[in-house]
Design a protein around this motif. Structure first.
Motif, PDB file in Angstrom:
ATOM      1  N   ARG A  96      31.896  38.864  14.696  1.00  0.00           N
ATOM      2  CA  ARG A  96      32.806  38.861  13.549  1.00  0.00           C
ATOM      3  C   ARG A  96      33.524  37.520  13.429  1.00  0.00           C
ATOM      4  NH1 ARG A  96      36.538  43.672  15.793  1.00  0.00           N
ATOM      5  NH2 ARG A  96      34.483  44.423  16.310  1.00  0.00           N
ATOM      6  N   GLU A 104      29.699  40.725   6.200  1.00  0.00           N
ATOM      7  CA  GLU A 104      29.821  41.449   7.445  1.00  0.00           C
ATOM      8  C   GLU A 104      28.643  41.053   8.322  1.00  0.00           C
ATOM      9  OE1 GLU A 104      30.180  45.474   6.089  1.00  0.00           O
ATOM     10  OE2 GLU A 104      32.333  45.251   5.807  1.00  0.00           O
ATOM     11  N   VAL A 105      28.885  41.071   9.621  1.00  0.00           N
ATOM     12  CA  VAL A 105      27.945  40.432  10.532  1.00  0.00           C
ATOM     13  C   VAL A 105      26.575  41.117  10.544  1.00  0.00           C
ATOM     14  CG1 VAL A 105      28.935  41.657  12.495  1.00  0.00           C
ATOM     15  CG2 VAL A 105      27.765  39.504  12.865  1.00  0.00           C
ATOM     16  N   ARG A 106      26.565  42.421  10.286  1.00  0.00           N
ATOM     17  CA  ARG A 106      25.272  43.122  10.249  1.00  0.00           C
ATOM     18  C   ARG A 106      24.431  42.716   9.045  1.00  0.00           C
ATOM     19  NH1 ARG A 106      24.569  47.692  13.293  1.00  0.00           N
ATOM     20  NH2 ARG A 106      26.069  47.512  14.943  1.00  0.00           N
ATOM     21  N   LYS A 152      31.073  43.567  20.913  1.00  0.00           N
ATOM     22  CA  LYS A 152      31.764  44.607  20.145  1.00  0.00           C
ATOM     23  C   LYS A 152      31.207  44.807  18.746  1.00  0.00           C
ATOM     24  CE  LYS A 152      36.200  44.740  22.452  1.00  0.00           C
ATOM     25  NZ  LYS A 152      37.614  44.392  22.405  1.00  0.00           N
ATOM     26  N   ASP A 153      30.418  43.872  18.246  1.00  0.00           N
ATOM     27  CA  ASP A 153      29.869  44.051  16.909  1.00  0.00           C
ATOM     28  C   ASP A 153      28.471  44.652  16.939  1.00  0.00           C
ATOM     29  OD1 ASP A 153      32.006  42.983  15.248  1.00  0.00           O
ATOM     30  OD2 ASP A 153      31.646  41.176  16.416  1.00  0.00           O
ATOM     31  N   PHE A 155      27.621  47.581  18.838  1.00  0.00           N
ATOM     32  CA  PHE A 155      27.596  48.881  19.514  1.00  0.00           C
ATOM     33  C   PHE A 155      26.620  49.858  18.876  1.00  0.00           C
ATOM     34  CE2 PHE A 155      31.384  47.876  21.964  1.00  0.00           C
ATOM     35  CZ  PHE A 155      31.068  48.529  23.141  1.00  0.00           C
ATOM     36  N   ALA A 156      26.563  49.840  17.547  1.00  0.00           N
ATOM     37  CA  ALA A 156      25.635  50.735  16.875  1.00  0.00           C
ATOM     38  C   ALA A 156      24.304  50.001  16.697  1.00  0.00           C
ATOM     39  CB  ALA A 156      26.192  51.159  15.523  1.00  0.00           C
ATOM     40  N   THR A 161      21.366  53.031  14.219  1.00  0.00           N
ATOM     41  CA  THR A 161      22.811  53.290  14.331  1.00  0.00           C
ATOM     42  C   THR A 161      23.216  54.164  15.527  1.00  0.00           C
ATOM     43  OG1 THR A 161      23.074  55.240  12.886  1.00  0.00           O
ATOM     44  CG2 THR A 161      23.102  53.065  11.808  1.00  0.00           C
ATOM     45  N   ARG A 162      22.283  54.545  16.397  1.00  0.00           N
ATOM     46  CA  ARG A 162      22.711  55.213  17.635  1.00  0.00           C
ATOM     47  C   ARG A 162      23.489  54.207  18.488  1.00  0.00           C
ATOM     48  NH1 ARG A 162      17.335  56.847  17.958  1.00  0.00           N
ATOM     49  NH2 ARG A 162      16.932  59.044  17.574  1.00  0.00           N
ATOM     50  N   PRO A 163      24.361  54.688  19.383  1.00  0.00           N
ATOM     51  CA  PRO A 163      25.071  53.730  20.236  1.00  0.00           C
ATOM     52  C   PRO A 163      24.125  53.036  21.224  1.00  0.00           C
ATOM     53  CG  PRO A 163      25.665  56.003  20.791  1.00  0.00           C
ATOM     54  CD  PRO A 163      24.836  56.074  19.566  1.00  0.00           C
ATOM     55  N   TRP A 296      42.205  39.417  12.838  1.00  0.00           N
ATOM     56  CA  TRP A 296      41.371  39.254  14.029  1.00  0.00           C
ATOM     57  C   TRP A 296      42.188  38.909  15.270  1.00  0.00           C
ATOM     58  CZ3 TRP A 296      41.326  34.340  16.215  1.00  0.00           C
ATOM     59  CH2 TRP A 296      41.847  33.323  15.411  1.00  0.00           C
ATOM     60  N   TYR A 298      44.242  40.622  16.566  1.00  0.00           N
ATOM     61  CA  TYR A 298      44.326  41.845  17.356  1.00  0.00           C
ATOM     62  C   TYR A 298      43.010  42.169  18.068  1.00  0.00           C
ATOM     63  CZ  TYR A 298      48.966  42.491  15.592  1.00  0.00           C
ATOM     64  OH  TYR A 298      50.299  42.302  15.324  1.00  0.00           O
ATOM     65  N   ASP A 299      41.959  41.464  17.731  1.00  0.00           N
ATOM     66  CA  ASP A 299      40.681  41.664  18.428  1.00  0.00           C
ATOM     67  C   ASP A 299      40.539  40.747  19.641  1.00  0.00           C
ATOM     68  OD1 ASP A 299      39.737  43.647  16.709  1.00  0.00           O
ATOM     69  OD2 ASP A 299      39.010  42.171  15.273  1.00  0.00           O
TER      70      ASP A 299
ATOM     71  N   GLY B  15      40.620  44.209  13.540  1.00  0.00           N
ATOM     72  CA  GLY B  15      41.835  44.222  14.347  1.00  0.00           C
ATOM     73  C   GLY B  15      42.566  45.547  14.299  1.00  0.00           C
ATOM     74  N   LEU B  41      32.102  56.879  21.855  1.00  0.00           N
ATOM     75  CA  LEU B  41      31.055  57.804  21.409  1.00  0.00           C
ATOM     76  C   LEU B  41      30.588  58.707  22.539  1.00  0.00           C
ATOM     77  CD1 LEU B  41      29.012  55.370  19.191  1.00  0.00           C
ATOM     78  CD2 LEU B  41      30.180  57.428  18.409  1.00  0.00           C
ATOM     79  N   GLU B  57      31.833  48.671   9.344  1.00  0.00           N
ATOM     80  CA  GLU B  57      30.741  48.305   8.444  1.00  0.00           C
ATOM     81  C   GLU B  57      29.963  49.560   8.070  1.00  0.00           C
ATOM     82  OE1 GLU B  57      28.612  44.884   9.875  1.00  0.00           O
ATOM     83  OE2 GLU B  57      30.407  44.078  10.811  1.00  0.00           O
ATOM     84  N   LEU B  63      27.732  56.577  10.994  1.00  0.00           N
ATOM     85  CA  LEU B  63      27.607  57.163  12.332  1.00  0.00           C
ATOM     86  C   LEU B  63      28.923  57.820  12.739  1.00  0.00           C
ATOM     87  CD1 LEU B  63      26.146  57.594  15.048  1.00  0.00           C
ATOM     88  CD2 LEU B  63      26.770  55.249  15.672  1.00  0.00           C
TER      89      LEU B  63
END
Lengths: 366, 224
Positions: A96, A104-106, A152-153, A155-156, A161-163, A296, A298-299, B15, B41, B57, B63
């Motif tokens: 991100r 968005e990064v995806r 962190k970007d 995870f899915a 989209t599964r983890p 950001w 807070y990230d 954030g 999850l 996103e 999900l």
């Protein structure tokens, strides 16, 4: 304005030249500098980080060198690949960054995947699932395993989209079959830096784990244009600073280390580099080039700062001070950073894009 | 009070962790008991007093919705748990939303709100009038949300887009929803305290901090 006149300008300017491209969220400018340094003398490139098509044209007009390294803004990679017929494409990482003006990064990963389909010469970070998703449509990818702390970007799963499952050594996989590429050209492990079966001896003068990763990606990509890893490594050892980054200044009697960090992943890396002996000053702006939204902050993982007191400056010093206060980190708001020179001791200044430029100017002129 | 941050790996693009941080810091500073748990999850869905849903996103948002629909989330909210829902989180708790083109997707139906795709994407500073106060933040979303009959918005938009250019978010008993994303509670200490007061069931002592200066500066910058 050149591109408005002739859409084929980039094609004309790169014809009969060997071009390497580098893109990703963090490390573009540094890795491009590494590629130029390790390739040998007289390599053209967009040194100043002007990484959109106008900047590419300007760099190509300025030099007639047959060897070119261009750093490319993530959103313009497809265009650069289509127009410069690159011999190599280095894909560092995706996370991100400036979500107010960038996709968005995806979505970015999907665009890369489409634009890189069927291409050759890609060197890509195997530990970053979004990069793998983007690069797996290319032919003969040189996968490189380098430490990638920010996941962190991703995870899915980008396919289903599964983890995703992550393992400590950087490995990752999904139930759907999407997993880290098994055959890697190069890697970093506890023994050092490997290219194939060879251990590469490199005493890099730029600090941090991230720069070791960038260096390995660069050395790996340069093999595609005939530079042996050991030969490239020798040249890389001469690189000490990139556009003011990693430089240490003597400012009115204080030793100031200036670090650029523009997003959560980059900030994590910067804060890991801070020593106990250094004071920490952080400077945050939220202008157009920085991204207008400082959410950001807070990230960022600020746990390494707990128990310390941070000098907060920049246009958005109050956003920063609030963020640190809520995390239990001491925060002093400084309206005018020039006054900071009166103190004593070494300092690490971490600043985002335009704040970094202001600090660099301040340290070089006053 | 037990705060649960729901699926931060999916709903934490902007954030959003800042909201749990603000709530817990402001509760602890007054000596009020509070715990914060991140719901991943893989972990069992926890019993909490206040659930926080952040932005995400498109793929992760779908999900998260599937997982929440399958978990005991709705039941716990029906039994009195509170919800702070921001951005994608706001869309998820409605009856229907659209992601990835115009394909619509069923939401959790906690509030009667329907979100469709809107252009252009709403990106920029946002300010609302909420009663006699302002709420300030940043929005970044492609949704246009209409509220069903009887559902009140959170406030009137004075800068930015929000739900439709006129109003933003939604307000129902123990449900606070807004497009002002990320650390909105960190930037708006009065709103954070209002939520805490309702959750604890009593009014709170004033609490001065640098967040007040941030809030004043943002209101001055956004509302002329």
């Amino acid at each position: 304005m050149g591109l408005a006149v002739n859409p084929h300008l980039l094609e004309d300017l790169t014809r009969h030249r060997q071009v390497l491209l580098v893109s990703g969220t963090n490390g573009k400018t540094t890795t491009a500098a590494m590629l130029r340094q390790a390739w040998g003398p007289d390599v053209a490139g967009n040194h100043t980080g002007a990484n959109m098509p106008q900047g590419h044209v300007a760099a190509l007009v300025e030099s007639e060198s047959p060897r070119v390294v261009l750093e490319v803004d993530e959103a313009y990679l497809g265009e650069a690949v289509a127009r410069t017929s690159p011999r190599g494409i280095v894909l560092l990482n995706l996370s991100r960054d400036q979500l107010d003006r960038a996709a968005e990064v995806r979505l970015l990963a999907e665009r890369w995947r489409h634009d890189l389909a069927g291409r050759r010469g890609v060197t890509a970070n195997a530990n970053d699932p979004l990069v793998v998703f983007a690069a797996e449509t290319s032919f003969d990818v040189q996968w490189v395993q380098v430490p990638t702390p920010w996941t962190k970007d991703a995870f899915a799963c980008a396919h289903c989209t599964r983890p995703l499952h992550f393992v400590d050594d950087g490995d990752w996989w999904c139930e759907c079959g999407f997993r880290r590429p098994q055959h890697c050209r190069a890697r970093i492990d506890d023994d050092g830096m490997w290219v194939g079966d060879e251990l590469v001896d490199l005493s890099l003068r730029l600090p941090g784990q991230m720069n070791r990763s960038n260096a390995l990606m660069a050395l790996c990509a340069l093999q595609g244009v005939g530079v042996e890893a050991h030969e490239g490594a020798r040249r890389l050892e001469e690189l000490t600073s990139v556009e003011g980054r990693y430089r240490v200044y003597d400012w009115r009697g204080r030793r100031i280390r200036l670090v650029l960090a523009k997003n959560p992943a980059g900030f994590g890396e910067a804060l890991r580099s801070v020593s106990h002996e250094e004071s920490v000053w952080i400077s945050i702006n939220a202008r157009l080039a920085d991204g207008r939204d400082p959410s950001w902050l807070y990230d960022i993982d600020v746990t390494s700062l707990s128990g310390r007191s941070v000098m907060c400056s920049g246009d958005r010093c109050l956003d920063l001070a609030t963020r640190l206060t809520y995390a239990g980190v001491g925060a002093d708001v400084v309206e005018d950073p020039s006054h900071l020179s009166h103190g004593e001791g070494d300092v690490c200044v971490v600043a985002n894009y335009t704040a970094f430029r202001e600090w660099r100017h301040r340290l070089e002129t006053s | 009070m037990r705060i649960a941050v729901v699926f931060p790996e999916l709903l934490g693009t902007y954030g959003d962790g800042g909201n749990a941080l603000a709530l817990s810091w402001r509760a602890r500073a007054r000596g009020l008991p509070v715990t914060v748990e991140e719901v991943s999850l893989d972990s069992p869905f926890p019993d909490a007093d206040l659930y926080l849903l952040g932005g995400g996103e498109d793929g992760p948002q779908r999900l998260a919705t599937d997982r929440l629909a399958a978990a005991s989330f709705r039941e716990r909210v029906a039994n009195g748990a509170g919800v702070v829902a921001v951005c994608a989180g706001f869309q998820i708790i409605g009856t229907q939303f659209s992601v990835e083109g115009d394909e619509s997707y069923p939401g959790l139906g906690l509030i009667p709100a329907v979100t469709v795709r809107g252009t252009p994407r709403a990106v920029g500073d946002i300010a609302l009038r909420v009663g006699s106060k302002f709420l300030v933040g940043f929005e970044n979303h492609g949704g246009r949300t209409s509220l069903g009959e009887g559902l009140e918005p959170l406030g009137q938009v004075v800068k930015g887009v929000g739900n439709d250019g006129r109003v933003d978010g939604a307000r129902a008993p123990r449900v606070w929803a807004t497009y002002a994303h990320g650390p909105v509670l960190a930037q708006n200490p009065w709103w954070c305290d209002e939520i805490l007061a309702e959750m604890y069931g009593h009014s709170l002592e004033p609490l001065a901090s640098v967040a007040d200066r941030l809030y004043d500066a943002r209101v001055a910058a956004l509302v002329s």
